[in-house]
Enzyme design. Structure first.
Site, PDB file in Angstrom:
ATOM      1  N   ASP A  26       1.319  -7.803   2.334  1.00 46.73           N
ATOM      2  CA  ASP A  26       1.387  -6.366   2.066  1.00 46.73           C
ATOM      3  C   ASP A  26       2.841  -5.922   1.903  1.00 46.73           C
ATOM      4  O   ASP A  26       3.438  -5.343   2.814  1.00 46.73           O
ATOM      5  CB  ASP A  26       0.707  -5.607   3.207  1.00 46.73           C
TER       6      ASP A  26
ATOM      7  N   HIS B 206       0.823  -1.217   0.000  1.00 44.35           N
ATOM      8  CA  HIS B 206       0.000   0.000   0.000  1.00 44.35           C
ATOM      9  C   HIS B 206       0.855   1.265   0.000  1.00 44.35           C
ATOM     10  O   HIS B 206       0.396   2.325  -0.416  1.00 44.35           O
ATOM     11  CB  HIS B 206      -1.014  -0.014   1.157  1.00 44.35           C
TER      12      HIS B 206
ATOM     13  N   SER C  51       4.027   2.212   8.468  1.00 43.31           N
ATOM     14  CA  SER C  51       3.778   1.273   7.383  1.00 43.31           C
ATOM     15  C   SER C  51       5.066   1.058   6.604  1.00 43.31           C
ATOM     16  O   SER C  51       5.722   2.013   6.190  1.00 43.31           O
ATOM     17  CB  SER C  51       2.694   1.815   6.442  1.00 43.31           C
TER      18      SER C  51
END
Length: 721
Positions: free
Chosen positions: A224, A88, A656
């Protein structure tokens, strides 16, 4: 012992117990670990030293961590500048290279060699060279009787002088950031590389598996991750993109462990967390959880239900609104988890109890009482004053964000203001550019959907916000349609010239003066401007003045907490997108009665969630085949393929893509999310339920090697057992 001594001892015992229970809390500055954290980290199982994590004299873990684009974290995992981050985080770059013929989002992408790696305009990777405490210099000319504006002006002048005189290389940059509400300042010397190329990404059915449904949720089964590479000039220094650039030779890269983790194993997360507010008073937490979160959730919940209903019935609308839905749902879900987590763990009650102990300690010390005696009560009172204004602000923000007709209105007003500033002689030229920009907007706009969203949100807004904060003109329009959301929306969407590109083009075919005159008659523009005017006149001024008071008092209260509680509690600064390390242990959690979550997920769970053709839970055929054959290579364990795991590391947005590291500083996973119940950690960390979610590095390597066949990338890495 005297009664006063017994009371004081009990207070200290309370604070020590609080410190012990929150041992895994904190986002720590790496250069201070040896002073504040190393002993505890080693007691928890760490096998390396603080100097192995942060050093300016030798390569250390910090030299493998980068701020990825300024919005995520990434880490160097080979001697050739190979970067690992989240799918992402790389999504925008992946999307920019995708087309109908080469849909890398849907199918994935793997460069077979460095010549096939794809450049990305404006994507950067920033290393931290060193960190220095410049508090003394920054506050040199600050005096106690200064206003906040005078104080900040004096600090800004000093910061400019510090930047001018800092020793650095010509290609390095300098930034200075405030910490602890402006009570401390640190300088960061940075090195930014501007040639960052896409190396590989799994398909979204792996990299985004579970999509919106699983977002903020455990158990998670998402791969991810994506891979990039940093390129440098031939001197290994930052350079603009050039085909002649070469892969970076880093000062340090992360070895990768295939050993895996078990319960209570020590873990670290190293990255650039965005924003937290851990030191707020109780009234601020009440405001966030009881007022603001609930208002924003109500608005987004209504908007999402309308969008979801249309997306399920119409494939074209699903395409138009998929990104909007995901963006809207992300924080809607986070805020719900935040409310639930704070209430479940008694976060507000703990704040109130801590404040009572703080007052006792302050009142027991004459100097503290004189300096800090009133600050906490004054700060809480300011939060009570700001409550209706902050609530009105969030209702207004959510209304104009989620009703796109108001966004069109704002774009049109900005265009007309630009014409006014530059002169009507440029009207035709500016109109052509404006309409060209609006074409892409209307491609993903459906007036019917927007109408039904506005029906719901207008009702919630006008019923949730007192008329004194809305303003007379906007409320008059509301009364004209019998205070009914549907009647108001019907008028807006039936009569407005903004509901389609064709109608907007017809409006702008008129001369500038005619358009301006007609704007006042358009019902959407009339309401949009009335709402904006009411917010400006009835909310903004008091909101900003009160917030200035809060900022002043919060700075003093922060210093008070450190002075009063500093002997029994270590303080870490709130996240502000600067380099931090957090540490904890692998552990499951119990979010509610009769529910107990384990700490690992496996590929078996992916197949249990598998729904053929579903945009969230479809699975590639090759992954199914590998699972059926249990063809996991060296990455599987006892016939199973680990996918994700959780631990008690304190993380937030910006983390992240951060590496999950084991006790030896080896890469064992990739941070990408938090559990739903633990999203409250931005304001109220609780080790009982706050967990960060990481994809296991063995799943990453399995996808790269066995699924994608990009074994040459694995061969670049240093794998250890």
């Amino acid at each position: 012992m005297t009664q006063r001594f017994v009371k004081y001892s009990l207070i200290l015992l309370f604070l020590l117990q609080q410190q012990f229970s929150y041992a895994t809390e904190g986002m720590w500055l790496p250069q201070l670990l040896s002073k504040l954290n190393e002993k505890e980290m080693k007691a928890m199982g760490m096998k390396i030293s603080a100097a192995d994590i942060y050093s300016i004299n030798k390569g250390s873990l910090k030299d493998a961590i980068v701020s990825f684009g300024g919005f995520c974290t990434a880490e160097v995992i080979s001697s050739q500048g190979l970067l690992l981050t989240n799918h992402h985080c790389g999504y925008g770059a992946i999307q920019s290279h995708s087309s109908i013929t080469n849909n890398y989002l849907e199918n994935g992408f793997w460069a077979r060699n460095q010549a096939e790696e794809l450049p990305n305009e404006d994507l950067t990777a920033t290393f931290i060279v060193r960190i220095e405490d410049v508090t003394k210099q920054a506050l040199l000319n600050v005096t106690a009787n200064m206003s906040e504006r005078e104080r900040q002006s004096a600090i800004d002048k000093q910061l400019n002088e510090i930047k001018k005189n800092v020793k650095k290389e010509a290609w390095e940059d300098v930034m200075i950031r405030p910490f602890f509400e402006g009570n401390q300042y640190y300088l960061f010397v940075t090195e930014t590389y501007k040639d960052v190329r896409l190396v590989g990404t799994p398909p979204s059915s792996i990299g985004k598996f579970g999509s919106d449904t699983d977002n903020w949720v455990w158990p998670r089964h998402t791969g991810d991750f994506s891979m990039f590479r940093i390129y440098a000039g031939k001197d290994n220094r930052p350079a603009p993109y050039s085909k002649d650039n070469v892969p970076l030779k880093p000062k340090h890269f992360l070895p990768i462990s295939l050993k895996g983790l078990k319960a209570n194993d020590f873990t670290m997360v190293f990255g650039f967390p965005g924003r937290t507010t851990e030191y707020l008073p109780s009234e601020a937490v009440k405001l966030t959880v009881d007022v603001l979160d609930s208002a924003k959730v109500a608005m987004r919940d209504a908007a999402l239900k309308v969008m979801d209903g249309y997306m399920r019935k119409d494939e074209q609308i699903k395409i138009q609104y998929a990104s909007k839905y995901a963006s809207t749902a992300n924080y809607w879900k986070k805020w719900m988890g935040e409310m639930q987590g704070v209430k479940q763990t008694g976060g507000i009650e703990k704040k109130i109890a801590g404040e009572a102990k703080f007052r006792e300690l302050v009142n027991a010390n004459a100097s503290w009482k004189q300096t800090y005696g009133q600050v906490l009560d004054s700060l809480n009172e300011q939060y009570r004053i700001i409550t209706p204004y902050a609530q009105a602000r969030d209702y207004y923000s959510e209304l104009v964000r989620n009703v796109e007709l108001f966004a069109i209105n704002d774009k049109l007003i900005s265009f007309l203001n630009e014409v006014h500033e530059k002169g009507t002689a440029q009207y035709d030229q500016l109109r052509t550019r404006f309409l060209e920009d609006m074409k892409s907007f209307y491609q993903n706009y459906n007036a019917e959907v927007d109408h039904d969203v506005s029906v719901q949100l207008l009702d919630i807004y006008f019923q949730g916000v007192h008329s004194r904060y809305i303003g007379g003109e906007a409320y008059q329009i509301w009364m004209e349609t019998n205070k009914d959301g549907r009647a108001t929306a019907d008028r807006l969407y039936q009569e407005s010239s903004l509901v389609s590109l064709e109608k907007l083009e017809a409006l702008l075919a008129n001369p500038y003066t005619t358009v301006v005159a007609q704007m006042w008659k358009d019902p959407a523009t009339r309401l949009g401007m009335a709402l904006r005017k009411g917010f400006s006149e009835n909310v903004s001024k008091t909101l900003n003045e009160t917030q200035a008071n809060i900022n002043h008092l919060q700075r003093i209260y922060m210093q008070a907490q450190m002075d009063v509680l500093g002997s029994t509690k270590r303080f870490y600064p709130d996240a502000n997108s600067t380099l931090r390390i957090t540490y904890g242990k692998v552990d499951g959690y119990k979010p509610r009665d009769a529910v107990n979550y384990d700490y690992y997920t496996y590929l078996d769970g992916v197949m249990e969630k598998y729904k053929p053709g579903d945009y969230e839970f479809d699975v590639p055929a090759k992954l199914i085949e590998l699972h059926q054959k249990k063809d996991y290579g060296r990455y599987g364990v006892n016939g199973k393929m680990p996918v994700c795991f959780i631990a008690s590391n304190h993380t937030t947005g910006g983390n992240s893509g951060s590496p999950a590291l084991d006790a030896y500083g080896n890469l064992v996973g990739l941070n990408f999310d938090r559990t739903w119940e633990g999203t409250m950690s931005d304001i109220n960390y609780d080790a009982a339920i706050c967990r960060n979610i990481m994809v296991d590095i063995r799943y990453v390597l399995f996808i790269v090697d066995k699924f994608a066949g990009a074994t040459h990338l694995v061969n670049e890495m240093k794998l250890v057992k």
